[in-house]
Motif scaffolding. Sequence first.
Motif, PDB file in Angstrom:
ATOM      1  N   VAL A  36      34.098 -13.528  98.999  1.00 22.50           N
ATOM      2  CA  VAL A  36      33.123 -13.983  98.566  1.00 22.50           C
ATOM      3  C   VAL A  36      32.843 -15.461  99.324  1.00 22.50           C
ATOM      4  CG1 VAL A  36      31.926 -15.696  96.189  1.00 22.50           C
ATOM      5  CG2 VAL A  36      33.256 -13.530  95.923  1.00 22.50           C
ATOM      6  N   ALA A  37      33.604 -15.989  99.350  1.00 15.87           N
ATOM      7  CA  ALA A  37      33.976 -17.176 100.243  1.00 15.87           C
ATOM      8  C   ALA A  37      33.274 -16.929 102.141  1.00 15.87           C
ATOM      9  CB  ALA A  37      35.101 -18.061 100.213  1.00 15.87           C
ATOM     10  N   ILE A  38      33.784 -15.786 102.329  1.00 18.63           N
ATOM     11  CA  ILE A  38      33.162 -15.668 104.040  1.00 18.63           C
ATOM     12  C   ILE A  38      32.176 -15.498 103.484  1.00 18.63           C
ATOM     13  CG2 ILE A  38      33.145 -13.657 105.534  1.00 18.63           C
ATOM     14  CD1 ILE A  38      35.942 -14.009 105.504  1.00 18.63           C
ATOM     15  N   SER A  39      31.428 -15.048 102.287  1.00 22.95           N
ATOM     16  CA  SER A  39      30.075 -13.808 103.202  1.00 22.95           C
ATOM     17  C   SER A  39      29.090 -15.491 102.084  1.00 22.95           C
ATOM     18  CB  SER A  39      30.678 -13.437 101.647  1.00 22.95           C
ATOM     19  OG  SER A  39      30.584 -11.701 101.646  1.00 22.95           O
ATOM     20  N   GLN A  40      29.780 -16.545 101.711  1.00 25.36           N
ATOM     21  CA  GLN A  40      28.669 -17.269 101.873  1.00 25.36           C
ATOM     22  C   GLN A  40      28.539 -17.870 102.268  1.00 25.36           C
ATOM     23  OE1 GLN A  40      30.648 -18.846  98.072  1.00 25.36           O
ATOM     24  NE2 GLN A  40      29.610 -17.740  96.686  1.00 25.36           N
ATOM     25  N   ILE A  41      29.386 -18.062 103.184  1.00 27.10           N
ATOM     26  CA  ILE A  41      28.891 -18.983 104.407  1.00 27.10           C
ATOM     27  C   ILE A  41      28.590 -18.312 106.010  1.00 27.10           C
ATOM     28  CG2 ILE A  41      30.664 -19.558 106.409  1.00 27.10           C
ATOM     29  CD1 ILE A  41      33.188 -20.099 104.757  1.00 27.10           C
ATOM     30  N   GLU A  42      28.637 -17.399 105.152  1.00 30.14           N
ATOM     31  CA  GLU A  42      28.174 -16.196 106.037  1.00 30.14           C
ATOM     32  C   GLU A  42      26.434 -16.466 106.190  1.00 30.14           C
ATOM     33  OE1 GLU A  42      30.451 -13.074 108.237  1.00 30.14           O
ATOM     34  OE2 GLU A  42      29.873 -12.780 106.090  1.00 30.14           O
ATOM     35  N   GLU A  43      26.021 -16.481 104.766  1.00 29.96           N
ATOM     36  CA  GLU A  43      25.252 -16.280 104.437  1.00 29.96           C
ATOM     37  C   GLU A  43      23.977 -17.831 104.275  1.00 29.96           C
ATOM     38  OE1 GLU A  43      24.913 -15.936  99.909  1.00 29.96           O
ATOM     39  OE2 GLU A  43      25.098 -13.315  99.961  1.00 29.96           O
ATOM     40  N   ARG A  44      24.992 -19.182 104.585  1.00 27.99           N
ATOM     41  CA  ARG A  44      24.422 -20.085 104.898  1.00 27.99           C
ATOM     42  C   ARG A  44      24.324 -20.677 106.119  1.00 27.99           C
ATOM     43  NH1 ARG A  44      28.502 -23.469 100.551  1.00 27.99           N
ATOM     44  NH2 ARG A  44      26.917 -22.218  98.588  1.00 27.99           N
ATOM     45  N   THR A  45      25.068 -19.864 107.224  1.00 29.97           N
ATOM     46  CA  THR A  45      25.289 -20.340 108.640  1.00 29.97           C
ATOM     47  C   THR A  45      23.960 -18.646 109.104  1.00 29.97           C
ATOM     48  OG1 THR A  45      26.667 -19.169 109.170  1.00 29.97           O
ATOM     49  CG2 THR A  45      27.361 -20.673 108.655  1.00 29.97           C
ATOM     50  N   GLY A  46      23.294 -18.024 108.397  1.00 33.25           N
ATOM     51  CA  GLY A  46      22.734 -17.531 108.819  1.00 33.25           C
ATOM     52  C   GLY A  46      23.578 -16.108 109.947  1.00 33.25           C
TER      53      GLY A  46
END
Length: 308
Positions: A36-46
């Motif tokens: 989840v942490a990785i996915s959240q970072i990827e969502e914010r950075t695109g």
Amino acid sequence: MAYSLAQLRYAVAAARHESISAAARELNVSQPSISVAISQIEERTGQRLFVRQRGAGISLTPFGHAFMLKARIVLDDLDDLAALARGKAGVGGELVLGCFQDLAPHFAPALIRRMGEFHPAVRISVSEERFETLEKRLGDAAVDIALTYDLGLPANAARVLLSELAPHVLLAASHPLAGQDRVSLADLAREPLILTDQPYSWQHMLDLFRGHGHSPAVAARTRSFEMQRSMVANGFGVAVSYTRPAGDRSYDGLGLACRPIREPVPLQRIIIAYDARQRLSKAASAFIEVAKEWFSHRPVFSAPAERE
């Protein structure tokens, strides 16, 4: 864009281990928490941090590599702030030490113990690697610094010299050449040669012979240094090595003879390497200074005897 401290720590741990499950075990959290942490970072950075491969762990994307370099600097600075708030300003934080597997048991435990005497707040984890995996993990920023021979490093690696070594001949104690004070590469080239199968290592050893016009016959390749020593001790061939344990016996108790090489041959360097593109953390810089001091006051390996 804002990231939590936990998100950064989870992502950096996943990058270091190249595995979400291994990162979860280290941090004592669930695997979904890391994901989840990785996915959240990827969502914010695109952009994607990792390429996920079923059954083969994860690997950093080019963006992920750049992100991790910055994230580790942020985490290092936050550790400094936390220490300052506790009134214990000094060197702290985490340090991932990559070690070439032949050198690791000789030096890593002693250096970590020495580091703990001067900088007890630094948390050190050790990653034992082969040349080819150490090259990749250093290039991917999965390790902060690497203790290794000066072989197989990425182009962007900076080097800190710790020691220089001459290679020596490794023979069964009963081998006829063991009766010589020094052994020539010409004599050695007539014997079956046992190499380790690490690409940079066996290529380097053959280059020592080729530099003097010899082409030895390779009898076997082993995956470990200790297997190589046992093969030699049991009479299957001879070897050339830089590493020398304290006792000249193989694992099965047979005697080994170590002799200097008669011809002039290049020295090999024991170094600490790091990625020159990133800022060294305080913990990494402190470890380098401790290692330089430690190596300056101790013989690295006992010199091979001229005759025993």
